[in-house]
Design a protein around this motif. Structure first.
Motif, PDB file in Angstrom:
ATOM      1  N   VAL A  27       0.841  -1.204   0.000  1.00  0.00           N
ATOM      2  CA  VAL A  27       0.000   0.000   0.000  1.00  0.00           C
ATOM      3  C   VAL A  27       0.874   1.252   0.000  1.00  0.00           C
ATOM      4  N   PRO A  28       0.671   2.148  -0.971  1.00  0.00           N
ATOM      5  CA  PRO A  28       1.494   3.370  -1.024  1.00  0.00           C
ATOM      6  C   PRO A  28       1.284   4.226   0.226  1.00  0.00           C
ATOM      7  N   PHE A  31      -1.749   6.515   0.580  1.00  0.00           N
ATOM      8  CA  PHE A  31      -3.093   5.934   0.588  1.00  0.00           C
ATOM      9  C   PHE A  31      -3.646   5.963   2.000  1.00  0.00           C
ATOM     10  N   ARG A  35      -8.863  14.292   4.606  1.00  0.00           N
ATOM     11  CA  ARG A  35      -9.852  15.298   5.010  1.00  0.00           C
ATOM     12  C   ARG A  35     -10.813  14.741   6.066  1.00  0.00           C
ATOM     13  N   ASP A  37     -12.517  12.160   5.997  1.00  0.00           N
ATOM     14  CA  ASP A  37     -13.748  11.743   5.328  1.00  0.00           C
ATOM     15  C   ASP A  37     -13.548  10.346   4.756  1.00  0.00           C
ATOM     16  N   THR A  39     -15.858   8.222   3.759  1.00  0.00           N
ATOM     17  CA  THR A  39     -16.779   7.874   2.684  1.00  0.00           C
ATOM     18  C   THR A  39     -16.255   8.309   1.313  1.00  0.00           C
ATOM     19  N   TYR A  40     -15.766   9.542   1.213  1.00  0.00           N
ATOM     20  CA  TYR A  40     -15.359  10.064  -0.097  1.00  0.00           C
ATOM     21  C   TYR A  40     -13.868  10.394  -0.164  1.00  0.00           C
ATOM     22  N   TRP A  42     -11.189   8.373   0.990  1.00  0.00           N
ATOM     23  CA  TRP A  42     -10.321   7.216   1.240  1.00  0.00           C
ATOM     24  C   TRP A  42      -9.675   6.822  -0.075  1.00  0.00           C
ATOM     25  N   TYR A  43      -8.453   7.298  -0.314  1.00  0.00           N
ATOM     26  CA  TYR A  43      -7.832   7.089  -1.619  1.00  0.00           C
ATOM     27  C   TYR A  43      -6.344   7.407  -1.553  1.00  0.00           C
ATOM     28  N   ARG A  44      -5.722   7.297  -2.718  1.00  0.00           N
ATOM     29  CA  ARG A  44      -4.298   7.590  -2.878  1.00  0.00           C
ATOM     30  C   ARG A  44      -4.175   8.993  -3.461  1.00  0.00           C
ATOM     31  N   ASN A  47      -2.938   9.995  -7.012  1.00  0.00           N
ATOM     32  CA  ASN A  47      -3.737   9.809  -8.217  1.00  0.00           C
ATOM     33  C   ASN A  47      -4.121  11.140  -8.855  1.00  0.00           C
TER      34      ASN A  47
END
Lengths: 161, 257
Positions: A27-28, A31, A35, A37, A39-40, A42-44, A47
């Motif tokens: 996992v980078p 990631f 914020r 948050d 729900t919206y 949760w990401y890298r 990107n």
């Protein structure tokens, strides 16, 4: 306590350690939850830079004006002024390096995209600063079928040849 | 038992009224918009304004989008598309979008049918695009965190992280997501993130010679899109889903889905 009690525990702990190590490697670092948050957010985050790095292919008519000033000025003064060069000539990309030559779409169908007389096509063009004008429309089955429009019409001046 | 004088009654009534007013005021202060602003921070929040009354169905937007974003030309896959709606005088509704309107509409053949002009009650074109919702269900359902929302409200997909499960394709009420035929991952409109972050227009906006597509910062009260949304009659698609779409349409008919 006897070893047969501890053995599954060591196996479980070993698997957990393996999972955590694999996750740390795979996992980078950027990631995660951003914020606050889940729900919206949760990401890298990297990107966003990936998407920013996509090559711009349509450079816009001001890019074309650098060399093709004559045609740029001609179309800018015509009723086709809001049409981008790249709509008919294709994306410039890194022209004149790559591609060295741009294709020109001289097909009748290209003109008919706007000028075919469809019953539900807006009859007035409001795109010009001078105010609304009637849309020039033709029934392609009656108006010189088979003949390319550019035989008589000039695209850059939106007039006759 | 308490001895209620008139003074006592009035005093307590006033207190009760004041107490009742406090939660109402507190509720008003915490609108979802304010909460969203706290969550998403400051800066621009991009939105579309699409004037469907001006669309002639030339499909130049679709052509530009597919070329700009390398969506294989020979497939029906497209990040944006233009739909044709034709309502006949006997009440039939014909809706089509052949090849996502990549080649525009040059013939009067809705759903492959020749409909004489006198049998057409009304007809129009509707450009469709990702609505970049405030509450995007497509992002919520992603099990691996490949879909996300940027600070500017742009919904993106991480191609290197997407496992291609397709939940998001089903979750989007607008059908804007699809599988990229080459990358085999979920694909969608990025608001031309590579262009707007360089100060350019999205490719479809530049390609439209009719001024159908506008975009801008909905948080900036002086932007063109803010002014239109504030002062003109706009609507969004499928408001009942509660996703808060950020593509505002002018001149949509009720049959548009």
């Amino acid at each position: 306590m006897r070893s047969h009690v501890f053995r599954p525990l060591w196996i479980a702990l070993g698997l957990l350690a393996l999972f955590l190590t694999a996750r740390a490697l795979y996992v980078p670092g950027d990631f995660g939850v951003h914020r606050g948050d889940y729900t919206y957010g949760w990401y890298r985050t990297g990107n966003e830079d990936d998407w920013k790095a996509v090559q711009v292919k349509h450079k816009g008519k001001d890019y074309c004006a650098g060399c093709h000033h004559e045609n740029y000025a001609k179309i800018a003064a015509s009723k086709h002024s809001r049409i981008q060069c790249e709509n008919c000539h294709g994306p410039a990309r890194d022209h004149p390096m790559d591609p060295p030559k741009l294709a020109v779409d001289r097909e009748r169908d290209l003109c008919l995209r706007c000028h075919a007389d469809l019953p539900y096509r807006p009859k007035v063009y409001t795109g010009l600063p001078g105010g609304p004008i009637p849309m020039k429309m033709q029934n392609p089955e009656v108006h010189n079928p088979g003949l390319p429009c550019v035989t008589c019409h000039s695209v850059h001046t939106a007039g006759w040849k | 038992m308490m001895n209620w004088s008139r003074r006592h009654f009035l005093k307590n009534s006033a207190k009760a009224l004041a107490a009742a007013a406090v939660p109402a005021a507190a509720y008003e202060l915490l609108t979802p918009e304010i909460l969203a602003a706290v969550r998403k921070g400051k800066g621009p929040r991009w939105a579309w304004v699409i004037d469907a009354t001006k669309c002639v169905g030339c499909g130049m937007c679709v052509q530009a989008c597919k070329r700009e974003n390398e969506i294989p030309w020979e497939t029906t896959a497209s990040r944006t598309w233009v739909e044709r709606y034709v309502v006949t005088t006997d009440g039939r509704v014909l809706i089509d979008s052949p090849n996502a309107a990549r080649d525009g509409y040059t013939k009067n053949n809705p759903m492959g049918e020749q409909v004489p002009a006198e049998q057409i009650a009304k007809g129009f074109f509707v450009p469709k695009v990702c609505n970049h919702c405030e509450n995007p269900p497509c992002v919520q359902v992603c099990p691996v965190g490949a879909s996300h929302v940027t600070d500017e409200g742009v919904v993106l997909v991480d191609r290197s992280w997407c496992i291609g499960c397709g939940y998001c394709l089903q979750a989007c009420p607008f059908g804007t997501r699809f599988f990229h035929p080459v990358h085999k991952t979920a694909e969608k409109c990025t608001f031309c993130y590579h262009r707007i972050t360089k100060g350019m227009n999205p490719a479809c906006v530049d390609a439209c010679a009719f001024g159908v597509r506008k975009w801008g910062d909905i948080r900036d009260p002086n932007s063109e899109v803010s002014r239109i949304v504030r002062t003109e009659r706009v609507t969004v698609l499928k408001e009942e889903y509660g996703t808060k779409p950020h593509a505002f349409y002018i001149g949509l008919d009720r049959i548009v889905r």
